[in-house]
Design an enzyme around this catalytic site. Structure first.
Site, PDB file in Angstrom:
ATOM      1  N   ASP A 263       0.931  -1.021   0.080  1.00 44.82           N
ATOM      2  CA  ASP A 263      -0.173  -0.053   0.114  1.00 44.82           C
ATOM      3  C   ASP A 263       0.866   1.312   0.161  1.00 44.82           C
ATOM      4  OD1 ASP A 263      -3.169   0.539   1.081  1.00 44.82           O
ATOM      5  OD2 ASP A 263      -1.910   2.254   0.970  1.00 44.82           O
ATOM      6  N   ILE A 264       0.646   2.167  -0.747  1.00 46.58           N
ATOM      7  CA  ILE A 264       1.339   3.600  -0.793  1.00 46.58           C
ATOM      8  C   ILE A 264       1.145   4.361   0.470  1.00 46.58           C
ATOM      9  CG2 ILE A 264      -0.629   5.128  -1.645  1.00 46.58           C
ATOM     10  CD1 ILE A 264       1.592   5.819  -4.008  1.00 46.58           C
TER      11      ILE A 264
ATOM     12  N   GLY B 193     -15.306   3.129   3.758  1.00 44.52           N
ATOM     13  CA  GLY B 193     -13.902   3.613   3.382  1.00 44.52           C
ATOM     14  C   GLY B 193     -13.164   3.305   2.257  1.00 44.52           C
ATOM     15  N   GLN B 194     -14.144   2.702   1.140  1.00 45.24           N
ATOM     16  CA  GLN B 194     -13.413   2.280  -0.076  1.00 45.24           C
ATOM     17  C   GLN B 194     -13.138   3.505  -0.879  1.00 45.24           C
ATOM     18  OE1 GLN B 194     -15.810  -0.512  -2.677  1.00 45.24           O
ATOM     19  NE2 GLN B 194     -14.074  -0.996  -3.973  1.00 45.24           N
ATOM     20  N   SER B 195     -11.976   3.485  -1.436  1.00 50.67           N
ATOM     21  CA  SER B 195     -11.582   4.712  -2.299  1.00 50.67           C
ATOM     22  C   SER B 195     -11.169   4.370  -3.420  1.00 50.67           C
ATOM     23  CB  SER B 195     -10.403   5.645  -1.607  1.00 50.67           C
ATOM     24  OG  SER B 195      -9.406   4.819  -1.388  1.00 50.67           O
TER      25      SER B 195
ATOM     26  N   HIS C 239     -10.172  -5.247  -3.316  1.00 45.85           N
ATOM     27  CA  HIS C 239      -8.714  -5.420  -2.772  1.00 45.85           C
ATOM     28  C   HIS C 239      -8.947  -5.554  -1.515  1.00 45.85           C
ATOM     29  CE1 HIS C 239      -9.927  -0.998  -2.772  1.00 45.85           C
ATOM     30  NE2 HIS C 239      -9.156  -1.106  -1.520  1.00 45.85           N
ATOM     31  N   LEU C 240      -7.994  -6.862  -1.023  1.00 47.73           N
ATOM     32  CA  LEU C 240      -8.126  -7.247   0.171  1.00 47.73           C
ATOM     33  C   LEU C 240      -6.774  -6.721   1.002  1.00 47.73           C
ATOM     34  CD1 LEU C 240      -9.328  -9.391   2.035  1.00 47.73           C
ATOM     35  CD2 LEU C 240      -7.887 -10.985   1.132  1.00 47.73           C
TER      36      LEU C 240
HETATM   37  P1  DGP Z   1      -9.698   1.501   0.294  1.00 45.71           P
HETATM   38  O1  DGP Z   1      -9.702   2.721   1.037  1.00 45.71           O
HETATM   39  O2  DGP Z   1     -10.201   0.292   0.982  1.00 45.71           O
HETATM   40  O3  DGP Z   1     -10.156   1.728  -1.170  1.00 45.71           O
HETATM   41  O4  DGP Z   1      -8.190   1.249  -0.196  1.00 45.71           O
HETATM   42  C1  DGP Z   1      -7.492   1.763  -1.209  1.00 45.71           C
HETATM   43  C2  DGP Z   1      -5.906   1.690  -0.706  1.00 45.71           C
HETATM   44  O5  DGP Z   1      -5.105   1.806  -1.748  1.00 45.71           O
HETATM   45  C3  DGP Z   1      -5.365   2.989   0.308  1.00 45.71           C
HETATM   46  O6  DGP Z   1      -4.967   2.156   1.444  1.00 45.71           O
HETATM   47  C4  DGP Z   1      -4.346   3.427  -0.431  1.00 45.71           C
HETATM   48  C5  DGP Z   1      -4.047   2.503  -1.686  1.00 45.71           C
HETATM   49  N1  DGP Z   1      -3.537   3.410  -2.891  1.00 45.71           N
HETATM   50  C6  DGP Z   1      -4.049   4.308  -3.345  1.00 45.71           C
HETATM   51  N2  DGP Z   1      -3.550   4.565  -4.483  1.00 45.71           N
HETATM   52  C7  DGP Z   1      -2.621   3.693  -4.597  1.00 45.71           C
HETATM   53  C8  DGP Z   1      -1.222   3.762  -5.587  1.00 45.71           C
HETATM   54  O7  DGP Z   1      -1.020   4.344  -6.606  1.00 45.71           O
HETATM   55  N3  DGP Z   1      -0.406   2.608  -5.328  1.00 45.71           N
HETATM   56  C9  DGP Z   1      -0.366   1.881  -4.358  1.00 45.71           C
HETATM   57  N4  DGP Z   1       0.313   0.944  -4.141  1.00 45.71           N
HETATM   58  N5  DGP Z   1      -1.551   1.943  -3.190  1.00 45.71           N
HETATM   59  C10 DGP Z   1      -2.489   2.896  -3.543  1.00 45.71           C
END
Ligand code: DGP
Length: 116
Positions: free
Chosen positions: A32-33, A95-97, A102-103
């Protein structure tokens, strides 16, 4: 099945770089970023599915493969025995963004319950 405007489809295709830690025919996983724990890995299907609400009966094996990936990742990260969380948010209220399922695999610290 990919969506050109979907960030995670673009990670699957390699258009957007990611720190990939696991790959199978059905799924990939990457860090996760914006990590919320020492281990924070996202496991996603290669196939575009926007939310849990969009799952179909034929996706049962695919969803199972995400959890098998989580198990393998937890072992590789050394968090399997201490404990970890594997959780999927559905829609904005949870909180889904990013709208490609994705898990979240989170571990390496104590995790409280219930989540906020
Ligand atoms: P959610 O909020 O459950 O939809 O989780 C989305 C996650 O995705 C959040 O924890 C941050 C991650 N994320 C968003 N953009 C990127 C990206 O460009 N690269 C990576 N590795 N993670 C990302």
């Amino acid at each position: 099945m990919t969506e050109p405007d979907c960030l995670f489809c673009r990670i699957v295709s390699g258009d957007v770089p990611a720190d990939v830690v696991y790959e199978s025919d059905e799924a990939i996983a990457f860090r996760d970023i914006n990590p919320q724990a020492p281990t924070h890995v996202l496991v996603i299907p290669r196939k575009h599915i926007a939310t849990i609400n969009d799952l179909e009966d034929g996706d049962a094996g695919l969803v199972g493969s995400l959890y098998l990936a989580a198990k393998a990742i937890a072992a590789a990260e050394g968090i399997a025995d201490a404990g970890y969380r594997a959780v999927m948010n559905c829609n904005e209220g949870a909180g889904q963004s990013v709208f490609h399922i994705h898990l979240h695999v989170l571990g390496g610290r104590a995790l409280s319950w219930p989540p906020g």
